[in-house]
Write a protein that holds these residues in place. Structure first.
Motif, mmCIF file in Angstrom:
data_model
loop_
_atom_site.group_PDB
_atom_site.id
_atom_site.type_symbol
_atom_site.label_atom_id
_atom_site.label_comp_id
_atom_site.label_asym_id
_atom_site.label_seq_id
_atom_site.Cartn_x
_atom_site.Cartn_y
_atom_site.Cartn_z
ATOM 1 N N GLY A 1 0.811 -1.208 0.000
ATOM 2 C CA GLY A 1 0.000 0.000 0.000
ATOM 3 C C GLY A 1 0.845 1.259 0.000
ATOM 4 O O GLY A 1 2.077 1.214 0.162
ATOM 5 N N PRO A 2 0.208 2.420 -0.154
ATOM 6 C CA PRO A 2 0.938 3.696 -0.178
ATOM 7 C C PRO A 2 1.407 4.146 1.201
ATOM 8 O O PRO A 2 2.212 5.061 1.306
ATOM 9 C CB PRO A 2 -0.086 4.667 -0.763
ATOM 10 N N LEU A 3 0.884 3.512 2.270
ATOM 11 C CA LEU A 3 1.270 3.835 3.638
ATOM 12 C C LEU A 3 1.617 2.545 4.375
ATOM 13 O O LEU A 3 1.163 1.454 3.998
ATOM 14 C CB LEU A 3 0.133 4.554 4.370
ATOM 15 N N LEU B 1 8.375 1.908 -0.745
ATOM 16 C CA LEU B 1 9.817 2.144 -0.694
ATOM 17 C C LEU B 1 10.125 3.265 -1.679
ATOM 18 O O LEU B 1 10.120 3.046 -2.893
ATOM 19 C CB LEU B 1 10.595 0.878 -1.067
ATOM 20 N N GLY B 2 10.331 4.464 -1.174
ATOM 21 C CA GLY B 2 10.561 5.599 -2.059
ATOM 22 C C GLY B 2 9.273 6.088 -2.674
ATOM 23 O O GLY B 2 8.162 5.790 -2.213
ATOM 24 N N SER B 3 9.413 6.834 -3.768
ATOM 25 C CA SER B 3 8.255 7.455 -4.415
ATOM 26 C C SER B 3 8.069 7.006 -5.859
ATOM 27 O O SER B 3 7.302 7.608 -6.599
ATOM 28 C CB SER B 3 8.402 8.983 -4.388
ATOM 29 N N TYR C 1 7.044 -3.125 -0.390
ATOM 30 C CA TYR C 1 7.485 -4.361 0.244
ATOM 31 C C TYR C 1 6.348 -4.978 1.045
ATOM 32 O O TYR C 1 5.398 -4.309 1.447
ATOM 33 C CB TYR C 1 8.668 -4.098 1.181
ATOM 34 N N VAL C 2 6.473 -6.290 1.292
ATOM 35 C CA VAL C 2 5.608 -7.041 2.194
ATOM 36 C C VAL C 2 6.512 -7.977 2.982
ATOM 37 O O VAL C 2 7.347 -8.679 2.399
ATOM 38 C CB VAL C 2 4.544 -7.863 1.447
ATOM 39 N N VAL C 3 6.379 -8.004 4.302
ATOM 40 C CA VAL C 3 7.126 -8.936 5.139
ATOM 41 C C VAL C 3 6.163 -9.564 6.135
ATOM 42 O O VAL C 3 5.191 -8.930 6.567
ATOM 43 C CB VAL C 3 8.290 -8.244 5.895
ATOM 44 N N ALA D 1 9.070 -12.546 2.556
ATOM 45 C CA ALA D 1 9.490 -11.188 2.213
ATOM 46 C C ALA D 1 9.298 -10.989 0.717
ATOM 47 O O ALA D 1 9.685 -11.848 -0.085
ATOM 48 C CB ALA D 1 10.942 -10.939 2.607
ATOM 49 N N LYS D 2 8.680 -9.868 0.348
ATOM 50 C CA LYS D 2 8.445 -9.551 -1.062
ATOM 51 C C LYS D 2 8.860 -8.118 -1.340
ATOM 52 O O LYS D 2 8.595 -7.218 -0.535
ATOM 53 C CB LYS D 2 6.968 -9.746 -1.429
ATOM 54 N N LEU D 3 9.503 -7.930 -2.483
ATOM 55 C CA LEU D 3 9.881 -6.601 -2.952
ATOM 56 C C LEU D 3 9.305 -6.404 -4.343
ATOM 57 O O LEU D 3 9.471 -7.256 -5.216
ATOM 58 C CB LEU D 3 11.403 -6.450 -2.995
ATOM 59 N N VAL D 4 8.605 -5.295 -4.543
ATOM 60 C CA VAL D 4 8.025 -4.950 -5.839
ATOM 61 C C VAL D 4 8.614 -3.617 -6.277
ATOM 62 O O VAL D 4 8.626 -2.654 -5.498
ATOM 63 C CB VAL D 4 6.486 -4.849 -5.755
ATOM 64 N N THR D 5 9.106 -3.566 -7.517
ATOM 65 C CA THR D 5 9.709 -2.325 -7.997
ATOM 66 C C THR D 5 9.560 -2.221 -9.506
ATOM 67 O O THR D 5 9.602 -3.238 -10.206
ATOM 68 C CB THR D 5 11.203 -2.257 -7.618
ATOM 69 N N PRO D 6 9.348 -1.002 -10.035
ATOM 70 C CA PRO D 6 9.341 -0.834 -11.495
ATOM 71 C C PRO D 6 10.757 -0.941 -12.039
ATOM 72 O O PRO D 6 11.709 -0.424 -11.448
ATOM 73 C CB PRO D 6 8.771 0.579 -11.679
#
Length: 733
Positions: free
Chosen positions: A216-218, A238-240, A245-247, A275-280
Motif C-alpha cells: 500500500g501507499p502507507l 519504498l521511495g516514491s 514491500y511485504v514482510v 518477504a516480497k519486494l516490488v519495484t518498477p
C-alpha cells in the motif's frame, strides 16, 4: 461479427495511468475495470453506436457515444479530471459475506477462489487459514488434523502450490495450525484445476495459486496472537517511484499450554517467513519473493516410560523458495519472465513396529525459469511460452543401530515444456478455452491438454472441461498412516529408478446460478482416472516407505452441491459431496482415508450487534475408511481442555488399506468474535478477540481402531472432546 473496445484511462492532471476505473456499456449491462497500467478491454461488443461511461471515485464521470466497427478493435483513450468528493460522516455496519469471491470481478469458475480478507469471517474456521478456506464440495481435507488438500478425489501429493508464481513445497504446519502461509500476508488464493492454465507445475489434480498483498501507499501492519500461533505482517512503500514491500513472520505454539511433565504431549514448534519486494524496472514491474517454512516435532514412542536408549519419535520438515517475476506490457502484448529456486527437506526418527529405530531423510531441490507472451485481441487472447526446470530428489531410510541402508531412491529429473493457450468467444453467450503443452521428461514427450466450454446467461453459467495431465514427482509418505496427522510432509521422488510418470484424464461438468445479490448456487459432477501412481500403503503400515513401494492406478467420481447466501445481519454457506475414490494395484483396490462417501459442511454467521459475530459450523462424513492400527497408541487432537496435542506410541496400519469401516463423523463448533474500530492520527485501527468451542454435541468421533495383540479386541481412538478449541486476538493498523 463483434468487436472490442479497448483503451487506457489516465489522470488528467498527472497524465499517469488510473487503475480501478469502471468502464461500462450501460445498454449492454457490461463493464470492465482498468488494470495497474490503466488499460481496459471490453470484448464481444456488437457493431453500431454504443454509450460508453467511465467513472472513478474522486474523478468527474465521463460519458460519450462510440461507433463500434463491424470488425477489429476501437481504441478509446480517456483522461479523467480529479473531482474531490466530500462525504458526511456515516455509520457503517458490515454485511456478512457468505461468498468469498470479489464481486467486482468475473470469478465464475468451477474452481474455488477465496479472498484472504474473508478468512476471518469464514464460519468454518476457528482461525484464518488460507488452505482450509478453499475447502468446499470439490476440495477436501481430513477433519481436525489435515495432512493435505484433495482436489476432486486426488491424493495430497497430486496438488501443487505456487506463491506469486514461485513453486512452494510442503506449505504445511501441524499440531493446531495447518497452512504454512501467513494469512495476513496474502491477498487471495484460488485452485487451478478445471479451468485451463499455463506455466504451472505438472500435477494430476491441480494447483493452489496464492497471491501476496500488494504493497500500500502507507505503512500497514496486521497480526494476531492465540493459543496456537503468533503472527505479524507489514507492508508499505519504498521511495516514491512505486516500489514497495511485504514482510511477514509467524510462529506455531503447539505446546504452549501443555503440561511439562507428561511425555504424551507433542513437543516442538513451527515457523514461516515471507518477504516480497516490488519495484518498477525496464518498463515493467519486478516482483521478488523469498519464503521459508520450518517445523520440528517430537513424540514419545511408547505409552510407558521411555528407555534412555530408545529416544523419541521425531519429525522435521520445511521448505525454502526464492523467485522473481517480471511483467511488462506494450499495446496488446504482455510479457512475463520467471525464475525460481525451491527446495524442501524432511526427516524422521521412527521406531518401526515400535522397537527397531530407523532414520528417514528426504530432499528435493528445483531450479527453473519460464517465459510467457500474451496477446489480447478482439477475436480472443493467446498465450505462448516455455518452462524449463530441473528437480533433484534423494530419499533414504537407514537403520539407526548400525547405519546400514534399508531403502534409497535418487533421481535427477529435467523437464522442458512448451505450451500454447487460446481463449475466444464462440458466440454471444458461448466461449471456449484450450491449452496444449508438450513436456519432455524421462526420455519421452508427454502431451498435456486442458479445455473448457463456458455458456453464460444473465444469472446462469454452465461449464464443461476435460484435461489430460502428467506428473513427474510423487511421494513416499503413507497417507493411510495416522502419523500424517502430525507429519504431513510429502516425501518426493522423481521419475526414474522405478518411479513412473503418472498420468490422468479428468472431466468436469458444472453450473453456477446467481439469481439475486448475495445468493449463489452451484453444482458439479466430475470423474477421473489415473495411472502410474506410487502407492505406499499396500506395501507397509509404517508412516513412510521403508523397503519399497507399489505402482498402481486410481479412479474418482463425484457430485457436489453448494450454496452461499449473505445479508445485512446474517449469512450461511453449505456444501454436500458424494464421491467414490479407489486406488489399487494388480487385482486389488481400496478406498483411501480421504475417500469418505458423503461429506457435508455447514456454516452460519449472525451479527447481533455492530462488531459482534456469532458463528456455527457443522461437519459430517459418512462412509469413512481406515486400515486399523497395531501397537499401543494415545491420541488427542489439539484443544484447550486437554491442554495441547497428544501423540504417544508408534502405531502402524495393519491389514488391507481401507478395510475398516468407521462410524460417521459429526461435529458442531460455536465461535464468537468481537471487533472494535477507532482512529489514531487519522489511521483506522481494528482490534478483535475471538474464541471457538468445539464438538458441542460431545460426540465420540473415531479416528481409527487399535487392536490389542493379546486379546484381539479393538479399541477406538477418539478425536476431539467437547472443549474450548482456541482463543486469541488480532489487529490491523
Amino acid at each position: 461479427t463483434q468487436s472490442a473496445v479497448v483503451g487506457t484511462i489516465r489522470d488528467a492532471d498527472r497524465n499517469s495511468p488510473l487503475p480501478g476505473a469502471v468502464v461500462a456499456l450501460p445498454a449492454l449491462g457490461r463493464a470492465a475495470i482498468s488494470d495497474d497500467s490503466g488499460r481496459y478491454v471490453l470484448h464481444w461488443v456488437p457493431p453500431g453506436f454504443q454509450s460508453l461511461a467511465v467513472r472513478h471515485v474522486g474523478y468527474a464521470e465521463r460519458t460519450l457515444r462510440v461507433l463500434v466497427p463491424r470488425a477489429g478493435d476501437i481504441a478509446i483513450n480517456l483522461r479523467l479530471d480529479p473531482l474531490p468528493v466530500h462525504l458526511p460522516a456515516i455509520l457503517v455496519r458490515s454485511t456478512v459475506p457468505g461468498e468469498t469471491v470479489d464481486p467486482a470481478e468475473d470469478t465464475a469458475s468451477p474452481d474455488p477462489v477465496v479472498l484472504a480478507a474473508a478468512l476471518s469471517r469464514d464460519p468454518r474456521l476457528a482461525e484464518p487459514d488460507g488452505l482450509l478456506g478453499l475447502t468446499n464440495g470439490e476440495v477436501g481435507a481430513s477433519p481436525e488434523s489435515p495432512s493435505g488438500l484433495h482436489i476432486r478425489g486426488g491424493s495430497a501429493d497430486q496438488t501443487a502450490y505456487v506463491l506469486d508464481g514461485v513453486p512452494v513445497f510442503n506449505p504445511y504446519h501441524s499440531a493446531g495450525t495447518f497452512s504454512a502461509w501467513n494469512p495476513d500476508a496474502l491477498d487471495r488464493l484460488q485452485v487451478s484445476s478445471a479451468t485451463p492454465a499455463i506455466g504451472q507445475p505438472s500435477t494430476l489434480a491441480g494447483a493452489v495459486l496464492a497471491t501476496t498483498l500488494k504493497p500500500g501507499p502507507l505503512l500497514r501492519t496486521r497480526g494476531g496472537v492465540s493459543t496456537t500461533q503468533a503472527r505479524l505482517a507489514a507492508d508499505g512503500p519504498l521511495g516514491s517511484d512505486g516500489a514497495g514491500y511485504v514482510v511477514s513472520v509467524r510462529t506455531g505454539l503447539p505446546d504452549l499450554v501443555a503440561p511439562r511433565n507428561e511425555l504424551s504431549y507433542i513437543r516442538g514448534g513451527s515457523s514461516d517467513l515471507l518477504a516480497k519486494l516490488v519495484t518498477p524496472i525496464a518498463g515493467g514491474r519486478l516482483n521478488f519473493l523469498a519464503y521459508d517454512n520450518r517445523n520440528a516435532l517430537a513424540a514419545t514412542p511408547t505409552l510407558d516410560a521411555v528407555p534412555a536408549n530408545l529416544g523419541r519419535n521425531s519429525f522435521g520438515w520445511g521448505g525454502r523458495s526464492i523467485g522473481a517475476r517480471w511483467t511488462g506490457r506494450a499495446g496488446d502484448w504482455t510479457a512475463r519472465l520467471d525464475a525460481w529456486s525451491a527446495s524442501t527437506s524432511a526427516n524422521a526418527d521412527w521406531r518401526v513396529a515400535g522397537t527397531m529405530p530407523v532414520a528417514m531423510a528426504s530432499r528435493r531441490r528445483d531450479e527453473g525459469a519460464g517465459a510467457t507472451l500474451q496477446q489480447r485481441r478482439a477475436g480472443g487472447t493467446t498465450w505462448t511460452g516455455v518452462r524449463l526446470e530441473r528437480s533433484r530428489t534423494n530419499y533414504r531410510v537407514t537403520r539407526t543401530l548400525d547405519g546400514s541402508s534399508a531403502f534409497a531412491v535418487r533421481a535427477v529429473t529435467p523437464v522442458g515444456t512448451l505450451f500454447l493457450r487460446h481463449a475466444r468467444p464462440l458466440g454471444p453467450r458461448l466461449a471456449g478455452d484450450l491449452a496444449l503443452s508438450m513436456a519432455g521428461a524421462a526420455g519421452r514427450l508427454h502431451l498435456g491438454i486442458q479445455s473448457e466450454l463456458r455458456w453464460r446467461a444473465s444469472a446462469l453459467t454452465l461449464f464443461a472441461s476435460y484435461a489430460h495431465s502428467n506428473q513427474f514427482m510423487q511421494s513416499l509418505r503413507n497417507p493411510e498412516s495416522v502419523v500424517g496427522g502430525i507429519f504431513p510432509a510429502e516425501l518426493y521422488v522423481g521419475t526414474g529408478g522405478g518411479v513412473p510418470v503418472a498420468g490422468a484424464d479428468r472431466g468436469v461438468l458444472a453450473l453456477e446460478y446467481r439469481p439475486a445479490s448475495g445468493l449463489r448456487l452451484g453444482a458439479q459432477a466430475y470423474a477421473s482416472r489415473s495411472t502410474g501412481l506410487v502407492l505406499v500403503a499396500p506395501v507397509t503400515g509404517e508412516p513412510f516407505a521403508v523397503a519399497g513401494f507399489a505402482t498402481g492406478a486410481g479412479s474418482a467420481a463425484g457430485l457436489s452441491l453448494s450454496a452461499d447466501v449473505s445479508g445485512a445481519r446474517a449469512g450461511a454457506r453449505a456444501s454436500y459431496t458424494w464421491q467414490r475414490v479407489h486406488l489399487g494395484e494388480a487385482n486389488s483396490s481400496y478406498v483411501p482415508e480421504y475417500g469418505s462417501s458423503h461429506l457435508l459442511e455447514l456454516g452460519a454467521v449472525i451479527l447481533p450487534a455492530p462488531g459482534t459475530s456469532v458463528r456455527l459450523a457443522g461437519t459430517a462424513a459418512f462412509g469413512r475408511r481406515a486400515s486399523g492400527l497395531a501397537g499401543a497408541f494415545e491420541w488427542e487432537a489439539c484443544n484447550l481442555l486437554d491442554r495441547g496435542c497428544e501423540f504417544a506410541g508408534s502405531p502402524r496400519a495393519v491389514g488391507p488399506p481401507g478395510a475398516l469401516r468407521l462410524p460417521p463423523y459429526l461435529r458442531f463448533d460455536l465461535s464468537a468474535r468481537q471487533e472494535w474500530r477507532w482512529r489514531l492520527a487519522g489511521r483506522p485501527i481494528v482490534m478483535a478477540v475471538f474464541g471457538t468451542f468445539t464438538n458441542l454435541l460431545g460426540r465420540a468421533n473415531v479416528l481409527d481402531v487399535v487392536t490389542d495383540p493379546t486379546s484381539g479386541i479393538g479399541a477406538p481412538v477418539e478425536m476431539r472432546p467437547r472443549a474450548p478449541l482456541v482463543a486469541g486476538l488480532d489487529w490491523r493498523f
